[in-house]
Design a protein around this motif. Structure first.
Motif, mmCIF file in Angstrom:
data_model
loop_
_atom_site.group_PDB
_atom_site.id
_atom_site.type_symbol
_atom_site.label_atom_id
_atom_site.label_comp_id
_atom_site.label_asym_id
_atom_site.label_seq_id
_atom_site.Cartn_x
_atom_site.Cartn_y
_atom_site.Cartn_z
ATOM 1 N N SER A 67 11.480 -14.848 -11.505
ATOM 2 C CA SER A 67 11.118 -14.128 -12.669
ATOM 3 C C SER A 67 9.870 -14.335 -12.738
ATOM 4 N N GLN A 68 9.400 -15.047 -12.004
ATOM 5 C CA GLN A 68 7.865 -15.258 -11.286
ATOM 6 C C GLN A 68 7.498 -14.168 -11.006
ATOM 7 N N VAL A 69 8.205 -13.956 -9.623
ATOM 8 C CA VAL A 69 7.602 -12.242 -9.146
ATOM 9 C C VAL A 69 7.957 -11.009 -9.631
ATOM 10 N N LEU A 70 8.878 -11.081 -10.471
ATOM 11 C CA LEU A 70 8.690 -9.912 -11.072
ATOM 12 C C LEU A 70 7.557 -9.985 -12.601
ATOM 13 N N VAL A 71 7.009 -10.983 -12.832
ATOM 14 C CA VAL A 71 5.876 -10.696 -13.857
ATOM 15 C C VAL A 71 4.269 -10.813 -12.760
ATOM 16 N N ALA A 72 4.429 -11.628 -12.042
ATOM 17 C CA ALA A 72 3.086 -10.994 -10.584
ATOM 18 C C ALA A 72 2.911 -9.623 -10.510
ATOM 19 N N LEU A 73 4.517 -8.887 -10.486
ATOM 20 C CA LEU A 73 4.480 -7.783 -9.800
ATOM 21 C C LEU A 73 3.666 -7.181 -10.788
ATOM 22 N N PHE A 74 3.960 -6.900 -12.262
ATOM 23 C CA PHE A 74 3.829 -6.475 -13.037
ATOM 24 C C PHE A 74 2.675 -6.863 -13.851
ATOM 25 N N GLU A 75 1.949 -7.738 -13.522
ATOM 26 C CA GLU A 75 0.661 -8.003 -13.966
ATOM 27 C C GLU A 75 -0.545 -7.591 -12.928
ATOM 28 N N ALA A 76 -0.118 -7.751 -12.103
ATOM 29 C CA ALA A 76 -0.882 -7.522 -10.466
ATOM 30 C C ALA A 76 -0.541 -6.050 -10.285
ATOM 31 N N ARG A 77 -0.047 -4.741 -11.222
ATOM 32 C CA ARG A 77 0.589 -3.884 -10.786
ATOM 33 C C ARG A 77 -1.057 -3.139 -10.013
ATOM 34 N N LEU A 78 -1.476 -2.882 -11.083
ATOM 35 C CA LEU A 78 -3.069 -1.740 -10.477
ATOM 36 C C LEU A 78 -3.213 -3.012 -8.778
ATOM 37 N N VAL A 79 -3.262 -3.443 -8.937
ATOM 38 C CA VAL A 79 -3.374 -4.350 -7.483
ATOM 39 C C VAL A 79 -2.344 -3.971 -6.293
ATOM 40 N N PHE A 80 -1.837 -4.316 -6.797
ATOM 41 C CA PHE A 80 -0.861 -3.805 -5.581
ATOM 42 C C PHE A 80 -0.633 -2.030 -5.498
ATOM 43 N N LEU A 81 -0.225 -0.934 -6.425
ATOM 44 C CA LEU A 81 -0.953 -0.151 -6.869
ATOM 45 C C LEU A 81 -1.889 0.831 -5.584
ATOM 46 N N THR A 82 -2.911 -0.037 -5.418
ATOM 47 C CA THR A 82 -4.160 0.096 -5.133
ATOM 48 C C THR A 82 -4.151 0.134 -3.280
ATOM 49 N N ASN A 83 -3.259 -0.728 -3.328
ATOM 50 C CA ASN A 83 -2.951 -1.438 -1.903
ATOM 51 C C ASN A 83 -1.648 -0.719 -1.350
ATOM 52 N N LEU A 84 -0.979 0.182 -2.114
ATOM 53 C CA LEU A 84 0.753 0.510 -1.324
ATOM 54 C C LEU A 84 -0.377 1.821 -0.779
ATOM 55 N N PHE A 85 -1.004 2.938 -1.319
ATOM 56 C CA PHE A 85 -1.547 4.083 -1.080
ATOM 57 C C PHE A 85 -2.126 3.740 0.330
ATOM 58 N N PRO A 86 -3.059 3.431 0.978
ATOM 59 C CA PRO A 86 -3.173 2.930 2.566
ATOM 60 C C PRO A 86 -2.006 2.958 2.704
ATOM 61 N N THR A 87 -1.235 2.077 2.679
ATOM 62 C CA THR A 87 -0.579 1.494 3.573
ATOM 63 C C THR A 87 0.474 2.815 3.817
ATOM 64 N N LEU A 88 0.690 3.947 2.555
ATOM 65 C CA LEU A 88 1.706 4.543 2.705
ATOM 66 C C LEU A 88 1.292 6.048 3.425
ATOM 67 N N ALA A 89 -0.077 5.647 3.028
ATOM 68 C CA ALA A 89 -0.101 7.037 3.957
ATOM 69 C C ALA A 89 -0.749 6.324 5.533
ATOM 70 N N GLU A 90 -0.350 5.453 5.681
ATOM 71 C CA GLU A 90 -0.865 5.494 6.707
ATOM 72 C C GLU A 90 0.191 5.590 8.231
ATOM 73 N N ALA A 91 1.378 4.438 7.115
ATOM 74 C CA ALA A 91 3.088 5.113 7.594
ATOM 75 C C ALA A 91 3.564 6.549 7.392
ATOM 76 N N ALA A 92 2.813 7.134 6.705
ATOM 77 C CA ALA A 92 3.638 8.405 6.551
ATOM 78 C C ALA A 92 2.763 9.231 7.155
#
Lengths: 260, 263, 262
Positions: free
Chosen positions: B43-68
């Protein structure tokens, strides 16, 4: 009569580490227009090699092959060959109609008329209603029917058959032979068949060419003067029996010592 | 019992086990009542995922771009190279052994060199994911282009087909199942490559985020980043399987989904 | 002339082709670096790298040891755990049904990428690196061993039960030999994979080993040492692959894969 296929002292040898292996030695024979000729012989006697030299897939080491008076490569570029091998080789990603139309696509002749012709051929070989089926949904015999339809779709002048029913069971095979004759009689093609079944050779052919093993050479050429159309009843006649004996004798002549 | 029913039952059992495990995990952590343990409750992980969703999203895009980016580039080069190999045997015989030699280098280990050559930005990551995708792509495509039934080639020859016709109508379709097998190896590998490459001298991406949260000791966010990278990998695999099913519905690997794949 | 040379090339055995093209690569590399005057930090010449390999052998050997230890221990632990679990799966269909799909799903997760998480839980040091290598090894072996143990032919199983063989005998005489080709095909991946797992997890979880050396010498701009360490790591991975191949050839001389492509 004009000659469909003509071989003049054709020899094929392959280099081996220990000398050369002569697969076919001094093969000379001809197939007339609209004639059905069968090459019969034991496995490995080079009869398939002869067939492939006619199609130009294998170059003869010596001698000359002419098809309709031209070199095989020329006839290939004019799409004059129909070819059926033991493996039906249907492309699994195409449906049956797509497979039959493949030679049309290769030749750049795919249009409404030819597609309809392909459909007509499918019903001629008894596959009406299977146009959209995938190859894996068909039995071995049905696949081979499709392969025959595919071989005929370019209206070939020469039909080359390399043990087309070798992988089928005896009963299916007999049926397919009758079908083959029926279909072939509706075309203008000359046929060259390779088989190691003596009965099949006698039943289908106008002429049987008997080949021997190692090196592959022609031992005899036997005219089969049974009337056409051939029927199942002929398989029980004395004439048919005599012909199979003639072929058997030719096959085993000079090999008594080995037979004992 | 029909196979589909059996598959359902299997999946059901597995799924209920996962749910049970997650529940036990949650309850254990709650029961122990530790303050910010290294293994956070789900549950704590889920909460963190939700609360920091902007941080995760902004960091997800570079990784996706590099991988793709590397995935497409690597496989494109691999297919082109394989075509060249199959058309010209001399080229294959000269370069294939070299490819084998290069392939035995643990590719991730050269990330520091790639950074020297291409800098710490996108280029070095894409270079790595390209390399990581290239080798499985090459090996499988070469295998696929050679797997074609020789009798089909013979038939095409009898019909007087030219090189490109043979390629488009016979060689490429028969290679597709192998190409997809290569893609399914390359996709998770490029995600992994991108994440690991971001560990070194990077300021963005899921990999960077993981190290950042590790050094700052923020377990829920670190686990969240791990969940995201695993999710991306699985998603890429699943997407590829979907495309495969649409592209080669005739192939047996697509036919039987429940059964064990053949070796 | 060209035909002749291409035929000679074609007749060479596989390994000598690899060696020869490798040698050509080295020569070209050396020529390129000296003729084009490429700065050594961009691409050190083979001569410089080999000098580094010799001069720095003490440090390379010292850092090889932790990596070797991690890779070997992780590999052994991962394989043992996977083999035990696979045997349980074969005995209990329920266990297999519940856990195998899970294992197959987890197998596609990039294991090495979770190193930071494991570091957080197990701390910096050998425990983490060995655990990562173990995980890298575990999933492929588990999936393949289960598949292999299940690959036993029905006829052979019937034969053994006609002979009233015990369960242990059935395992020893039939199931394990049938599973070996599958196990080895997993090991061909996990052997080099465990070296890679050790290297990369060292970046996050320790300050020793070849992986650490690669990173450390890069940050100190000792590029030829980076290259030397990568070469030693590659040799280690190749050795792992070779050892698996050697064991396979010893144990599986009867299997068709040994008589085919070699």
């Amino acid at each position: 009569m004009a000659l469909a296929i003509e071989l003049q002292e054709v020899q094929k040898s392959f280099p081996l580490e220990s000398g050369t292996f002569v697969a076919v030695q001094e093969a000379t024979f001809a197939v007339g227009e609209k004639e059905f000729v069968t090459l019969v012989g034991p496995s490995g006697c080079g009869k398939s090699t002869v067939l492939r030299m006619v199609a130009g897939l294998v170059e003869p080491t010596r001698g000359e092959v002419r098809v309709l008076g031209e070199p095989p490569a020329y006839c290939r570029s004019k799409r004059l060959f129909g070819f059926v091998a033991q493996d039906p080789v249907l492309l699994p990603w195409r449906n049956i109609l797509g497979n039959v139309c493949l030679p049309l696509e290769v030749a750049g002749r795919l249009d409404k008329i030819t597609v309809n012709k392909a459909k007509g051929l499918l019903s001629l070989v008894g596959l009406e209603g299977f146009e959209g089926a995938r190859p894996r949904q068909l039995s071995g015999g049905m696949k081979q029917r499709a392969a025959i339809a595919r071989a005929l779709v370019l209206e070939p002048s020469i039909l080359l058959l390399d043990e087309p029913f070798g992988a089928l069971d005896e009963i299916t095979r007999q049926k397919m032979n009758l079908e083959l004759l029926r279909i072939w009689s509706q075309t203008e093609a000359a046929a060259l068949l390779v088989t190691h079944s003596i009965a099949e050779a006698a039943f289908l052919s106008d002429r049987v060419i008997v080949m021997s093993n190692r090196p592959g050479r022609i031992k005899a050429s036997i005219e089969i003067e049974l009337p056409r159309p051939r029927t199942v009843d002929m398989l029980r006649t004395k004439e048919f029996f005599d012909y199979t004996n003639l072929i058997t004798d030719a096959l085993f002549r000079g090999e008594e010592g080995a037979v004992q | 019992m029909t196979p589909s029913l059996l598959t359902k039952l299997k999946n059901g059992l597995s799924l209920s086990l996962i749910i049970l495990l997650v529940l036990v995990w949650e309850l254990t952590i709650q029961f122990l009542g530790l303050k910010n343990p290294p293994v956070p409750a789900p549950s704590q992980v889920l909460v963190a995922l939700f609360e920091a969703r902007l941080v995760f999203l902004t960091n997800l895009f570079p990784t996706l771009a590099e991988a793709a980016g590397g995935f497409f580039l690597g496989n494109l080069i691999a297919v082109a190279t394989a075509m060249l190999f199959v058309r010209h045997r001399a080229i294959e015989e000269t370069f294939y052994p070299l490819a084998v030699v290069l392939h035995s280098i643990p590719l991730m280990a050269i990330i520091p060199l790639l950074i020297i050559w291409f800098g710490p930005g996108y280029a070095s990551k894409v270079a790595l994911t390209t390399l990581v995708s290239f080798f499985p792509g090459l090996v499988n495509t070469v295998k696929g282009l050679k797997s074609v039934n020789p009798q089909a080639l013979e038939l095409m020859e009898v019909w007087g087909a030219r090189g490109w016709t043979v390629f488009w109508k016979v060689r490429l379709p028969s290679a597709l199942p192998y190409i997809f097998a290569g893609l399914k190896i390359a996709a998770p590998a490029s995600v992994l490559g991108a994440v690991v490459a971001e560990w070194i001298g990077s300021r963005q991406g899921i990999g960077f985020l993981m190290l950042w949260e590790m050094f700052n000791y923020n377990p829920p966010r670190l686990w969240g980043a791990m969940v995201i990278s695993a999710g991306v990998t699985m998603l890429s695999f699943w997407l590829l399987s979907l495309v495969e099913r649409l592209a080669i519905p005739w192939h047996e690997s697509v036919q039987q989904t429940g059964g064990a794949p053949k070796e | 002339m060209r035909k002749m040379s291409s035929r000679t090339w074609r007749n060479l055995p596989g390994w000598s082709k690899v060696m020869l093209s490798f040698a050509i690569l080295i020569v070209l590399w050396q020529l390129a670096t000296s003729l084009l005057q490429i700065p050594p930090y961009l691409l050190p010449s083979p001569a410089i790298i080999s000098r580094t390999l010799v001069d720095q052998r003490a440090i390379l050997l010292k850092q090889l040891q932790p990596t070797l230890l991690e890779a070997a221990c992780g590999f052994l632990l991962g394989n043992t755990a996977a083999a035990l679990l696979a045997m349980w799966f074969v005995k209990s269909a329920t266990a297999e049904r519940a856990l195998l799909p899970l294992a197959i799903a987890l197998r596609s997760i990039p294991i090495v990428a979770i190193t930071p998480v494991i570091t957080l839980v197990l701390g910096r040091g050998y425990a983490t690196t060995i655990f990562i290598v173990g995980l890298v090894t575990f999933f492929p072996t588990l999936v393949n061993t289960t598949k292999g143990l299940r690959s036993v032919s029905k006829d052979a199983e019937e034969l053994l039960s006609v002979l009233a063989a015990t369960e242990g005998q059935a395992f020893r005489l039939l199931k394990i030999p049938s599973a070996l080709p599958y196990i080895f095909s997993a090991m061909r991946v996990t052997g080099p994979g465990s070296v890679l797992g050790a290297l990369v997890s060292e970046w996050v979880a320790t300050d020793r080993g070849l992986g650490f050396l690669i990173l450390d010498s890069q940050s100190r701009w000792q590029i030829s040492l980076v290259w030397a360490a990568i070469i030693v790591a590659t040799l280690l991975a190749v050795t792992a692959f070779g050892l698996v191949g050697l064991a396979e050839r010893r144990l599986l001389s009867w299997h068709e894969s040994m008589n085919g492509e070699g």
